[in-house]
Scaffold this active site. Structure first.
Site: not given
Length: 552
Positions: A161, A426, A165, A293
Site C-alpha cells: 500500500e 476497477e 499510494r 490481481d
C-alpha cells in the site's frame, strides 16, 4: 486560423440544423424538436465563439489547447467538468476536515490515520489535482509535502500500500511536474521499505516499521507473503532507479520476478500465498481478485514501462503464459451469458468474482496489441465481454453501484455476495482503457452512468462515502484515498481527449498514478547513471510542459 475557425463554426451549425429543418416541413411535430436542437446548438456556438474571441485577443491559448479543442467534444467537456467538480468537492472536504491525515471520515467530519499518518489522501491526490489543472489546490498540497510530510513513523506499514499510494504518487507527480521535491520524498520512503526484501529468496515481507525496519508478514497468512503484495512494486522501484541512478531499488523488485519465474507453472497462475524463505507457493486460492490481481497487471505493465524492449521481454512472456491460465477460468452465466472469471483452489473452481477483478478487461485490452491479429482480437473481444459483466455488477443493484463480489448460479446470472461498495475504481479503469483503445463511446456512457450513481448515493455535504449495502443504500463513513487517486481520475480521463496522458508515453501504476515510459536498455542503472540517460531525462522533462494539460 481565425477565418478557418469561423468557417468551421458555420459548418457545425449548418450540418446539424439542416436535416432537422428539412424534416420539419414533412412533419410539424419535428418543429418542437427542432426548437430544442436550435437552443442546444446556440449554447454550443456561443462556447465556440468565446473560444474564437480568446484567439483574436491573444488570450493565452496555446497551440496545445487548440489541438485539444479541435478533437474535443462539448458533451465530453461538460461531463469532464462535472467530474472535476466532484474532485473539488472531495478535495475541499478533505482540506477542511482532515488536512494532513490519511483519510477523511465525512459523516463525522474528522481525519483518521489509517496508513500511519503519511497524508495518504493528499499524496494520492497530487497527480489528479495536477492533471485537472487545479493549481491552487496543488500548490497548497505541495507546501504540505515540503514542510510537514515526515516518514519517520513508528508504524507497521504495508509495503504494498505504501509503494502504490505514496512512492507511486510522489514519482508520478515528479514525472508530471519535474519538481525534484517529489523525487526526493519518494526516495526517502523507498529507503525505509527496502529492508523488507532482505529474505533468503528476496521475496519480500509485506509489513515493515517505517522508523525501525523490522520487516515481517501478517500473522493471518501463516508467515507467508502475499502474491499481489510481493509482485506489485516493480513499476515504482524501477522508475525510482531510472530517475536517481541508484540500482538497488530495481534489483530488489526484479529479483522477485526472476525467483517466481524459476518455478512458474505452465498455466501462469500462482496461488496467493508464497513462502518468502523457499520461494515456493503455498496451497491457497488462485484469483484475479483480492491478493492476486496486480501481480498479473504488473507483468504486462513493466513490459510497457520499458518500452517493450528485449530487456523486459520475460515479463511479457510470463504475462502471456498467465493469460492462457486466465482463459481456463472464463465461464458464462445462464440465462444471459455474462462472461466472468472463476477462482480456483487446487483442482476445483469457485463461481465467484471480485469487483477488484474488473481491472482485467482493461489489462486484456492494453495487452492485446502485443499479439498476432487473430489473438489480439480474441483477447480484445474477451475484454469487452468481461467489461459488460462488470458494468452489470453496477446495473444489477437498486443503487446502481456494485457490490464487493458476486456469485454465479445457473439460471440466476449474478448475485451480490459481500454487499458493500467502497468507491472502487476497477470497472471505470477498464472502461477508460476500452474507450481509449477502441474509440467506442459506449464505454463513456457506461462510465457516466456509474459516475451519476456515485453522485446520487455517495456524495454528501462533507465529501464522498461508500455504502455499507448496495441494496439498501446505507452509507459508511470513509472517503477512500483511491476515490480521488483512481476513480475520479479515470472518470476525468474517460471524458478527456486521448492526448491527455497518452498511453504511448505513460503507464499507470495500480493506484492510477501515471509514470513516464522510459526505454529499457538497463545500461543507465547498471553502474550508476550515465550522462546520456540524464540528458534524455532532461529532454523528456522539457517536453512535458503543456503536453497533456487541459488549460482552463
Amino acid at each position: 486560423m481565425n477565418e478557418e475557425f469561423s468557417l468551421y463554426l458555420h459548418s457545425v451549425v449548418l450540418v446539424n440544423l439542416l436535416p432537422g429543418y428539412l424534416r420539419s416541413f414533412l412533419d410539424p411535430h419535428f418543429a418542437t424538436l427542432l426548437g430544442e436542437e436550435i437552443s442546444k446548438l446556440n449554447e454550443e456556438v456561443m462556447q465556440l465563439r468565446n473560444l474564437l474571441e480568446d484567439l483574436k485577443n491573444g488570450g493565452g491559448i496555446s497551440g496545445e489547447k487548440m489541438k485539444h479543442s479541435s478533437d474535443d467534444n462539448i458533451l465530453d467537456a461538460q461531463r469532464r467538468e462535472k467530474v472535476k467538480d466532484a474532485m473539488l468537492h472531495a478535495w475541499s472536504s478533505y482540506e477542511k476536515y482532515a488536512w494532513g491525515h490519511d483519510e477523511l471520515q465525512p459523516q463525522t467530519k474528522n481525519g483518521v490515520d489509517s496508513f500511519g499518518g503519511l497524508g495518504a489522501t493528499l499524496i494520492d491526490s497530487l497527480d489528479t489535482l495536477y492533471i485537472m489543472g487545479l493549481d491552487e489546490q496543488f500548490q497548497r498540497a505541495r507546501e504540505w509535502v515540503a514542510k510537514s510530510l515526515d516518514f519517520n513513523k513508528n508504524y507497521d506499514a504495508s509495503v504494498f500500500e505504501t509503494t502504490i499510494r505514496v512512492v507511486g504518487g510522489l514519482l508520478s507527480t515528479y514525472d508530471l511536474s519535474g519538481d525534484k521535491l517529489f523525487l526526493d520524498k519518494a526516495q526517502d520512503i523507498a529507503d525505509r521499505l527496502l529492508p523488507a526484501w532482505n529474505t533468503e529468496t528476496g521475496i519480500p515481507y509485506n509489513i515493515i516499521n517505517l522508523a525501525h525496519g523490522n520487516p515481517h508478514n501478517p500473522g493471518w497468512t501463516g508467515g507467508d507473503s502475499i502474491l499481489a503484495d510481493s509482485g506489485t512494486e516493480q513499476l515504482e522501484f524501477i522508475a525510482l532507479s531510472q530517475r536517481t541512478g541508484d540500482r538497488r531499488y530495481q534489483e530488489k523488485v526484479e529479483n522477485v520476478i526472476l525467483q517466481l519465474n524459476k518455478t512458474f507453472p505452465d498455466d501462469g497462475l500462482l496461488p496467493i500465498y508464497i513462502n518468502p524463505h523457499k520461494g515456493t507457493s503455498s496451497y491457497s486460492t488462485i484469483t484475479f481478485g483480492a491478493m492476486g490481481d496486480s501481480f498479473y497487471e504488473y507483468l504486462l505493465k513493466v513490459w510497457i514501462q520499458g518500452n517493450r524492449t528485449a530487456a523486459v521481454s520475460h515479463y511479457r512472456k510470463m504475462w502471456e503464459t498467465s493469460m492462457k491460465g486466465l482463459l481456463s477460468l472464463v465461464r458464462r452465466t445462464t440465462p444471459s451469458s455474462f462472461a466472468y472469471l472463476c477462482e480456483k483452489m487446487g483442482g476445483s473452481l469457485n463461481d465467484k468474482m471480485d469487483e477488484l477483478a474488473c481491472f482485467a478487461p482493461g489489462m486484456l485490452a492494453l495487452g492485446s496489441s502485443g499479439y498476432s491479429p487473430d489473438e489480439s482480437q480474441k483477447f480484445l473481444s474477451l475484454a469487452e465481454e468481461l467489461a459488460w459483466t462488470c458494468y452489470n455488477f453496477y446495473q444489477s443493484t437498486p443503487t446502481k453501484l456494485a457490490g464487493e463480489n458476486y456469485f454465479f448460479n445457473d439460471g440466476h446470472d449474478m448475485t451480490v455476495g459481500t454487499s458493500w461498495n467502497i468507491l472502487r475504481p476497477e470497472t471505470v479503469e477498464s472502461l477508460f482503457y476500452l474507450w481509449r483503445l477502441t474509440g467506442n463511446k459506449t464505454y463513456q456512457e457506461w462510465g457516466w452512468n456509474i459516475f451519476q450513481a456515485f453522485e446520487k448515493n455517495s456524495r454528501i455535504e462533507s465529501g464522498y462515502v461508500g455504502l455499507k449495502d448496495v441494496n439498501t443504500g446505507v452509507k459508511d463513513n470513509v472517503m477512500q484515498s483511491f476515490f480521488l487517486a483512481e476513480t475520479l481520475k479515470y472518470l476525468y480521463l474517460l471524458f478527456s481527449p486521448p492526448s491527455v496522458i497518452p498511453l504511448d508515453e505513460w503507464v499507470f501504476n495500480t493506484e492510477a498514478h501515471p509514470i513516464k515510459i522510459v526505454t529499457r536498455n538497463d545500461r543507465a542503472v547498471s553502474s550508476g547513471r550515465s550522462s546520456g540517460s540524464q540528458e534524455s531525462d532532461r529532454q523528456s522533462q522539457s517536453r512535458k510542459e503543456g503536453r497533456f494539460r487541459i488549460h482552463h
